[in-house]
Design an enzyme around this catalytic site. Structure first.
Site, mmCIF file in Angstrom:
data_model
loop_
_atom_site.group_PDB
_atom_site.id
_atom_site.type_symbol
_atom_site.label_atom_id
_atom_site.label_comp_id
_atom_site.label_asym_id
_atom_site.label_seq_id
_atom_site.Cartn_x
_atom_site.Cartn_y
_atom_site.Cartn_z
ATOM 1 N N LEU A 125 0.845 -1.194 0.000
ATOM 2 C CA LEU A 125 0.000 0.000 0.000
ATOM 3 C C LEU A 125 0.886 1.251 0.000
ATOM 4 O O LEU A 125 0.731 2.146 -0.829
ATOM 5 C CB LEU A 125 -0.899 -0.036 1.260
ATOM 6 N N SER A 132 1.231 7.435 6.303
ATOM 7 C CA SER A 132 0.021 7.544 7.134
ATOM 8 C C SER A 132 -1.166 7.971 6.270
ATOM 9 O O SER A 132 -2.291 7.499 6.458
ATOM 10 C CB SER A 132 0.233 8.584 8.239
ATOM 11 N N ARG A 268 22.769 -12.054 38.527
ATOM 12 C CA ARG A 268 23.790 -11.007 38.629
ATOM 13 C C ARG A 268 23.952 -10.543 40.094
ATOM 14 O O ARG A 268 22.990 -10.054 40.700
ATOM 15 C CB ARG A 268 23.372 -9.829 37.753
ATOM 16 N N GLU A 364 2.339 -0.950 9.973
ATOM 17 C CA GLU A 364 0.893 -1.249 9.881
ATOM 18 C C GLU A 364 0.060 -0.111 10.468
ATOM 19 O O GLU A 364 -0.967 -0.329 11.107
ATOM 20 C CB GLU A 364 0.569 -2.617 10.489
#
Ligand code: COS
Length: 388
Positions: A125, A132, A268, A364
């Site tokens: 697209l 956007s 740790r 997306e």
């Protein structure tokens, strides 16, 4: 941690995705990221395990599952490498316009190939001037007898150059704007169709993202999906269905980041004790777990809504996309911080999760666009309440 009941089939989907993740992805995740290479081996394993058939109806050779099972697979794979999961997710997104709007003949031709993993899909697209603002696309498709001729450039296309089938959104009637857009199936070997420049990315580097160039690309007219003018609606409907998949990726990513940093914090030793014993550290993990589970609950509420064929999913889909991906960005950044210099090293998974998370907030549809979509839905709902 939060118990959720899965059906037997859903448990199998998770087990299969975990098997592929442990055996085909985890041993190479750092190397593929470092070298920025796409390796098809895990994708072939997914194809063999029928994961590409999850969304495809049984009548077309798929498993006939839904959004929930697909999200479970994406979540699980993303824990091992969100980049590899992106190749899978983009393949699913590319199949959606065909599933939603394809003719019977198109479904019969393509869906069995997709279900068997013999044809990887991509969805195209975005263009240089239309990110956007998706309605600003300029790629054209001109009717010429029994063919369409496509011209234009697509950018930021996941699976560009490695996919076999591309869904291309192009204008058949440029005067009409989004209502003049149509969706087409383009094959990787069609004349006039070539992949362009590969993007150099910050994260998701084991997936391929590239330009696509269409130069007088001539395709038979039966490659039009649905009718002329339906392209934009098909694209936004496909995105509505796909965005929970991005949320699923975010949740798998955040789970992986939390696990890797939590195990580190328990091992740790500083100031004579595991750093996990310090509240600044342990409270961070408590916060991570709470945000992660909240996003997960929202995700599977949204996928159930989709699977029960709810009419309007745009707002819910946008909501979970931005909520889960913002959560993943926060969790993965904290994971690096909890590991200190070791988290910052490119030998660690923590920094890779953090770089990968950034893209999920962008692709997306940026999270800002998701908020526009949700805000628009909210305005509709509350206008209705006032009227009542
Ligand atoms: N479902 C059905 N129809 C929809 C829809 C949806 N989710 N979203 C928009 N439409 C319809 C509108 O109703 C409108 O129809 P009419 O022309 O008949 O009124 C038409 O599509 C145009 O919609 P709108 O005016 O809202 O378009 P905008 O230009 O404002 O764009 C979107 C809105 C949501 C498409 C855009 O903001 C967006 O999603 N951008 C991100 C694109 C994206 O995700 N890119 C990533 C590509 S894949 S990595």
């Amino acid at each position: 941690m939060i118990e959720r009941k899965l059906t037997k089939e859903q448990q199998v989907v998770v087990e299969v995705a975990n098997y592929i993740g442990r055996n085909y992805i985890a041993p190479h995740a750092i190397e593929w990221d470092e070298k920025e290479v796409y390796d098809p081996t895990p994708i072939k394993a997914m194809a063999q395990a029928d994961l590409f058939g999850l969304l495809i109806p049984k009548e077309y050779g798929g498993l006939g599952f839904g959004s929930t099972e697909t999200a479970l697979a994406m979540e699980t794979l993303s824990k091992y490498c969100p980049g590899v999961a992106t190749t899978f997710a983009a393949g699913c997104l590319g199949a959606l316009p065909l599933l939603i709007g394809g003719t019977k003949a198109q479904k019969e031709k393509y869906l069995p190939l997709i279900a068997q993993g013999k044809a990887l899909c991509a969805f195209a697209l975005t263009e240089p001037q239309a990110g956007s603002d998706a309605a600003a696309i300029k790629t054209t498709a001109k009717k010429d007898g029994d063919h369409y001729i496509l011209n234009g450039i697509k950018t930021w296309i996941t699976n560009g150059g490695i996919a076999d089938i591309y869904v291309i959104i192009a204008l058949t009637d440029p005067k009409k704007g989004p209502r003049g857009a149509s969706a087409f199936i383009v094959h990787k070997n069609d004349p006039g169709f070539v992949p362009g420049r590969k993007e150099k990315k910050m994260g998701l580097r084991s997936s391929v993202t590239s330009e696509l160039i269409l130069m007088d690309c001539r395709i038979p007219k039966d490659r039009l999906i649905g009718r002329e003018g339906m392209g934009f609606i098909l694209a936004v409907k496909a995105l509505d269905l796909a965005r929970p998949g991005v949320a699923a990726q975010a949740i798998g990513l955040a789970q992986g980041a939390m696990e890797v940093s939590l195990l580190h914090a328990k091992r740790r030793v500083q100031f004579g004790q595991p750093v996990y014993n310090f509240q600044a550290v342990s409270h961070t993990f408590a916060e991570m777990a709470a945000r992660l589970e909240a996003a997960r609950s929202l995700l599977y509420d949204v996928t159930r809504m989709i699977d029960s064929k709810a009419k309007n999913i745009s707002g819910a889909s946008a909501m979970v996309k931005f909520y889960a991906t913002d959560m993943a960005m926060w969790v993965s950044e904290r994971a690096v911080q909890m590991m200190g210099g070791l988290g910052y090293s490119r030998d660690s998974l923590a920094q890779k999760y953090m770089r990968d998370a950034k893209c999920l907030q962008i692709y997306e549809g940026t999270n800002e666009i998701q908020k526009n979509v949700l805000a628009r839905e909210l305005a509709k709902i509350y206008q209705h309440e006032e009227a009542a």
